[in-house]
Design a protein around this motif. Structure first.
Motif, PDB file in Angstrom:
ATOM      1  N   ARG A   1       0.747  -1.378  -0.072  1.00 35.65           N
ATOM      2  CA  ARG A   1      -0.101   0.022  -0.143  1.00 35.65           C
ATOM      3  C   ARG A   1       0.883   1.413   0.043  1.00 35.65           C
ATOM      4  NH1 ARG A   1      -1.359   4.401  -0.243  1.00 35.65           N
ATOM      5  NH2 ARG A   1      -3.224   5.307   0.744  1.00 35.65           N
ATOM      6  N   SER A   2       1.943   1.384   0.784  1.00 33.30           N
ATOM      7  CA  SER A   2       2.729   2.436   1.055  1.00 33.30           C
ATOM      8  C   SER A   2       4.140   2.378   0.909  1.00 33.30           C
ATOM      9  CB  SER A   2       2.217   3.088   2.577  1.00 33.30           C
ATOM     10  OG  SER A   2       1.032   2.823   2.753  1.00 33.30           O
ATOM     11  N   GLY A   3       4.607   1.403   0.254  1.00 34.59           N
ATOM     12  CA  GLY A   3       6.107   1.290   0.198  1.00 34.59           C
ATOM     13  C   GLY A   3       6.803   2.423  -0.781  1.00 34.59           C
ATOM     14  N   LYS A   4       5.869   2.756  -1.709  1.00 36.42           N
ATOM     15  CA  LYS A   4       6.709   3.777  -2.436  1.00 36.42           C
ATOM     16  C   LYS A   4       6.691   5.004  -1.715  1.00 36.42           C
ATOM     17  CE  LYS A   4       5.931   1.773  -7.111  1.00 36.42           C
ATOM     18  NZ  LYS A   4       5.131   1.822  -8.706  1.00 36.42           N
TER      19      LYS A   4
ATOM     20  N   LEU B   1       9.381   9.171   1.724  1.00 33.60           N
ATOM     21  CA  LEU B   1       9.656   9.971   3.063  1.00 33.60           C
ATOM     22  C   LEU B   1      11.182   9.568   3.466  1.00 33.60           C
ATOM     23  CD1 LEU B   1       6.014   9.194   4.290  1.00 33.60           C
ATOM     24  CD2 LEU B   1       7.106  11.235   4.132  1.00 33.60           C
ATOM     25  N   THR B   2      11.708   8.540   3.277  1.00 40.95           N
ATOM     26  CA  THR B   2      12.801   8.252   3.948  1.00 40.95           C
ATOM     27  C   THR B   2      13.640   9.093   3.285  1.00 40.95           C
ATOM     28  OG1 THR B   2      12.331   5.980   4.294  1.00 40.95           O
ATOM     29  CG2 THR B   2      14.684   6.450   4.035  1.00 40.95           C
ATOM     30  N   PHE B   3      13.748   9.374   2.200  1.00 40.94           N
ATOM     31  CA  PHE B   3      14.723  10.657   1.528  1.00 40.94           C
ATOM     32  C   PHE B   3      14.391  11.835   1.718  1.00 40.94           C
ATOM     33  CE2 PHE B   3      16.142   6.807  -0.811  1.00 40.94           C
ATOM     34  CZ  PHE B   3      17.339   7.153  -1.327  1.00 40.94           C
ATOM     35  N   TYR B   4      13.169  12.294   1.692  1.00 41.06           N
ATOM     36  CA  TYR B   4      12.801  13.672   1.753  1.00 41.06           C
ATOM     37  C   TYR B   4      12.670  14.166   3.392  1.00 41.06           C
ATOM     38  CZ  TYR B   4      11.347  14.924  -2.881  1.00 41.06           C
ATOM     39  OH  TYR B   4      11.528  14.983  -4.289  1.00 41.06           O
ATOM     40  N   ASP B   5      12.246  13.141   4.171  1.00 36.63           N
ATOM     41  CA  ASP B   5      12.017  13.702   5.549  1.00 36.63           C
ATOM     42  C   ASP B   5      13.537  13.678   6.182  1.00 36.63           C
ATOM     43  OD1 ASP B   5       9.426  14.517   5.884  1.00 36.63           O
ATOM     44  OD2 ASP B   5       8.812  12.427   6.882  1.00 36.63           O
ATOM     45  N   SER B   6      14.213  13.075   5.996  1.00 36.56           N
ATOM     46  CA  SER B   6      15.566  13.255   6.729  1.00 36.56           C
ATOM     47  C   SER B   6      16.343  14.518   6.342  1.00 36.56           C
ATOM     48  CB  SER B   6      16.728  12.109   6.529  1.00 36.56           C
ATOM     49  OG  SER B   6      16.823  11.810   4.887  1.00 36.56           O
ATOM     50  N   THR B   7      16.142  14.841   5.126  1.00 43.27           N
ATOM     51  CA  THR B   7      16.522  16.328   4.446  1.00 43.27           C
ATOM     52  C   THR B   7      15.775  17.398   5.127  1.00 43.27           C
ATOM     53  OG1 THR B   7      17.031  15.145   2.433  1.00 43.27           O
ATOM     54  CG2 THR B   7      16.880  17.584   2.446  1.00 43.27           C
TER      55      THR B   7
ATOM     56  N   LEU C   1       1.504  13.187  -3.544  1.00 40.25           N
ATOM     57  CA  LEU C   1       0.120  13.303  -4.230  1.00 40.25           C
ATOM     58  C   LEU C   1       0.036  12.724  -5.413  1.00 40.25           C
ATOM     59  CD1 LEU C   1      -0.519  16.943  -3.315  1.00 40.25           C
ATOM     60  CD2 LEU C   1      -2.047  15.337  -2.822  1.00 40.25           C
ATOM     61  N   LYS C   2       1.099  12.487  -6.231  1.00 36.30           N
ATOM     62  CA  LYS C   2       1.320  11.775  -7.621  1.00 36.30           C
ATOM     63  C   LYS C   2       1.033  10.314  -7.076  1.00 36.30           C
ATOM     64  CE  LYS C   2       4.266  14.554 -10.367  1.00 36.30           C
ATOM     65  NZ  LYS C   2       5.866  14.827 -10.821  1.00 36.30           N
ATOM     66  N   LEU C   3       1.730   9.760  -6.137  1.00 36.18           N
ATOM     67  CA  LEU C   3       1.717   8.513  -5.779  1.00 36.18           C
ATOM     68  C   LEU C   3      -0.038   8.263  -5.461  1.00 36.18           C
ATOM     69  CD1 LEU C   3       4.835   7.808  -3.908  1.00 36.18           C
ATOM     70  CD2 LEU C   3       4.416   7.003  -6.067  1.00 36.18           C
ATOM     71  N   GLU C   4      -0.613   9.329  -5.244  1.00 35.54           N
ATOM     72  CA  GLU C   4      -2.097   9.002  -4.631  1.00 35.54           C
ATOM     73  C   GLU C   4      -3.074   9.329  -5.855  1.00 35.54           C
ATOM     74  OE1 GLU C   4      -3.743   8.139  -1.399  1.00 35.54           O
ATOM     75  OE2 GLU C   4      -1.655   7.259  -1.509  1.00 35.54           O
ATOM     76  N   GLY C   5      -2.254   9.380  -6.936  1.00 34.81           N
ATOM     77  CA  GLY C   5      -3.383   9.682  -8.154  1.00 34.81           C
ATOM     78  C   GLY C   5      -3.480  11.308  -8.616  1.00 34.81           C
ATOM     79  N   VAL C   6      -3.004  12.118  -7.717  1.00 40.26           N
ATOM     80  CA  VAL C   6      -3.226  13.492  -8.283  1.00 40.26           C
ATOM     81  C   VAL C   6      -2.309  13.899  -9.085  1.00 40.26           C
ATOM     82  CG1 VAL C   6      -3.564  15.945  -7.117  1.00 40.26           C
ATOM     83  CG2 VAL C   6      -4.286  13.909  -5.904  1.00 40.26           C
ATOM     84  N   ASN C   7      -2.428  14.370 -10.259  1.00 41.77           N
ATOM     85  CA  ASN C   7      -1.438  14.728 -11.232  1.00 41.77           C
ATOM     86  C   ASN C   7      -1.173  16.393 -10.860  1.00 41.77           C
ATOM     87  OD1 ASN C   7       0.337  15.006 -13.327  1.00 41.77           O
ATOM     88  ND2 ASN C   7      -1.389  15.453 -14.449  1.00 41.77           N
ATOM     89  N   CYS C   8       0.054  16.396 -10.278  1.00 43.14           N
ATOM     90  CA  CYS C   8       0.239  17.755  -9.900  1.00 43.14           C
ATOM     91  C   CYS C   8       2.031  18.096  -9.916  1.00 43.14           C
ATOM     92  CB  CYS C   8      -0.009  18.436  -8.442  1.00 43.14           C
ATOM     93  SG  CYS C   8       0.697  17.496  -7.101  1.00 43.14           S
TER      94      CYS C   8
END
Length: 643
Positions: A224-227, A232-238, A520-527
């Motif tokens: 469900r949330s792997g991607k 988050l692992t890359f962005y959140d640590s930054t 949001l892209k992973l949730e299907g929102v094209n932005c």
């Protein structure tokens, strides 16, 4: 920055691997679970000793990267703690292992010190029921049959439910996670199911171990949330790294600005001291000189009456005046030393108070996320050295040579005056008749007193001139100028830090925009990131995102990212009416636009919101986060009025 760069490089090595880290206290059964999960041979399973897993062990398991981390008791220093931080930084999900034999709140307190980043976290409770023979440490067939027949006796619901209740309360208290999933397993039976000699009952052992529940949990999260979690692992640590720097800069500028304001008060105190000390010092010079010359004036009539007309009058006068001159010089020197000592005592105390204030400044490490190696506060340390260097010691050079500088030579002046007077007296004796003797003595007394008074004026003038040049003019000016320069420097540094903190904040917002555009892209929102107008975020707590009005949201929208991000995430539509936009931003509180009044004062915008007492807590949010983020999102200062 080197640490941060190394961290990114390490994560880039495992771009395709979802990373699961196994944390927990020593002897909870981590190695046993890992052996069961990875079909190991049991060689790394401890026999109850502390610190069995001394190093971080890495395994590939079902396409995942599994990290087995030393128990908390193994972390005995900064290096070990840094190692644990690095592992959490690399992790997409954390499995925390405890056991039913001793659930302690300290376990979760330790985890809270490590869990700085916002990671998905669940608890596995290992039920300790021994299926091995205590003497041989081999599988005990009798105990195994009993376990397989009545597993509910091992997984006693009421007892384990009580443990789960305690675990959730500990997690809420120490990790600030409202709800955590707790899975019960029997790690030993899962591992025994991998042994060849128990192959006939391996499926039953595995099934009764309940480890499939852990499998299902992990599989569900990855599918469900792997991607999302990889992102988050890359962005959140930054974001966390940048946020820590920003907090440090803001805290530093606050401390330095408060020190500057403190020094403004100290400067006023210093000025008041000089304004009082200087006139008082001049008055004391006058009084001390007058006091020292008074006995000489009283001695003049006696001297004239006793020695006028005698041959040795000149030598007696010179001898007496020379002796009195030495006394005057000695006493005036002592008086000046007293003044200088008083000045230096004040300046020493002035510096001591300053040093006390700067040394007593402490930082709340919780607010600073325990920034590594105690970097915070170092900027201020130069201040203590600087000011102490020009305070009490500043006048040493100016005053050290005053006694030897020959700025006053009363002996020479008195001798000159005495020669003149003796000449007059001799003239009186030789040229005047006896009937005029009385007048001659009177004139001699008057003339000698006038010369002594002139010497007194010169003595006062000489000391006061030195006092003016070295204290009033040079010392006062230099001291106040140096304090002024110091204050200006502090304000300059504080302004620079504030400017850099704002720059860092802008960078953080850009990264947060990239993060949420990706999610949001992973949730299907094209932005794209540029379409997100503003992001107000407190990592791990809540996020409010201002999006274009053409996205046709219902003003405010919760999206399915709360559980994935571990924080409340809400989209707010931009509107031309700031009142409506702010009312929406204050969700979950229900606020109508007509409850909001916008006040503009140049670039400063204030929103006064009428809120009934029943809604005030919801508007403010826990620790003020809701009202703070709403203000950041709408770029207004929010003030609450009782509705």
């Amino acid at each position: 920055m080197d640490d941060f760069t190394d961290s990114l490089a390490e994560k880039k090595k495992h771009l395709d691997a979802f990373t699961l880290s196994l944390f927990g206290r020593t002897k909870a059964g981590k190695s046993t679970i890992r052996e069961a999960l990875t079909n190991g041979n049991g060689n790394t399973i401890g026999k109850g000793a502390q610190r069995t897993t001394r190093d971080i062990l890495e395994y590939n398991w079902n396409g995942l990267r599994l990290l087995d981390v030393p128990g908390f008791e193994a972390f005995k220093g900064d290096e070990d703690a840094d190692k644990a931080h690095d592992i959490i930084d690399q992790s997409d999900m954390i499995m925390f292992l405890t056991s039913d034999d001793s659930v302690q709140p300290g376990e979760f307190d330790e985890m809270s010190r490590l869990q700085e980043l916002n990671k998905h976290f669940f608890v596995v409770m290992n039920v300790k029921y021994n299926l091995l023979n205590p003497q041989t440490e081999q599988p005990d067939q009798k105990e195994i049959r009993r376990f397989l027949k009545r597993p509910e006796k091992v997984f006693e619901f009421d007892r384990l439910s009580e443990h789960r209740k305690h675990i959730r309360s500990y997690v809420k208290k120490h990790l600030n996670i409202d709800h955590v999933e707790v899975i019960w397993i029997h790690a030993q039976s899962a591992f025994l199911s991998t042994l060849e000699e128990l192959q006939e009952i391996s499926e039953d052992l595995w099934d009764k171990s309940r480890l499939d529940t852990v499998y299902s949990k992990i599989a569900k999260e990855v599918n469900r949330s792997g991607k999302h979690r990889r992102v988050l692992t890359f962005y959140d640590s930054t974001v966390h790294f940048i946020d820590t720097i920003e907090k440090m800069l803001w805290e530093e500028q606050r401390l330095i600005r408060s020190q500057a304001l403190f020094m403004v008060k100290k400067r006023a105190e210093l000025k008041r001291f000089f304004d009082s000390f200087i006139p008082d010092g001049n008055e004391r010079i006058e009084q001390n000189a007058a006091k020292l010359y008074s006995p000489i004036k009283q001695w003049v009539p006696y001297f004239v009456e006793e020695y006028i007309g005698k041959k040795d009058i000149h030598s007696v006068l010179q001898s007496n005046l020379k002796e009195k001159a030495k006394h005057i010089e000695k006493m005036m020197n002592n008086h000046m030393k007293e003044l200088i000592n008083e000045l230096q005592s004040f300046l020493t105390e002035f510096t001591r108070q300053y040093q006390y204030d700067i040394n007593s400044i402490t930082l709340d490490s919780k607010n600073m996320s325990d920034f590594k190696k105690g970097q915070i506060g170092r900027v201020l340390k130069w201040g203590g050295v600087t000011l102490s260097g020009f305070s009490a010691g500043a006048f040493i050079a100016a005053t050290a040579g005053w006694g030897a500088a020959n700025v006053w030579n009363p002996v020479g002046w008195i001798a000159l005056g005495a020669s003149t007077v003796v000449g007059l007296i001799s003239w009186f004796v030789s040229d005047y008749e006896s009937k005029k003797w009385k007048k001659a003595k009177k004139d001699a007394k008057k003339d000698l007193l006038e010369h002594i008074e002139e010497l007194e004026r010169k003595t006062k003038g000489s000391y006061k001139a030195w006092f003016y040049e070295n204290i009033t003019k040079k010392g006062r000016r230099e001291m106040l100028d140096k304090v002024e320069v110091y204050i200006d420097s502090l304000f300059f540094v504080a302004d620079q830090l504030r400017e850099k903190a704002n720059t860092i904040n802008e960078l953080k917002e850009k990264i947060n925009k990239q993060l949420f555009a990706h999610l949001l892209k992973l949730e299907g929102v094209n932005c794209e990131a540029y379409q997100l107008i503003r992001v107000a975020r407190e990592q791990g707590v809540a996020t409010k995102i201002l999006v274009p009005s053409e996205w046709y949201l219902d003003g405010k929208t919760n999206i399915g990212l709360d559980n994935i991000c571990g924080e409340h995430v809400m989209l707010v539509s931009e509107t031309s009416d700031l009142r409506t936009q702010l009312a929406n931003a204050l969700y979950p509180a229900t606020i109508e636009p007509d409850q909001v009044k916008i006040i503009r004062d140049g670039d400063r915008v204030t929103a006064k919101v009428n809120v009934p007492n029943s809604l005030k807590g919801l508007v403010i949010g826990k620790k003020g986060v809701n009202i703070r983020l709403a203000g950041q999102l709408c770029q207004v200062k929010i003030e609450l009025n009782k509705g």
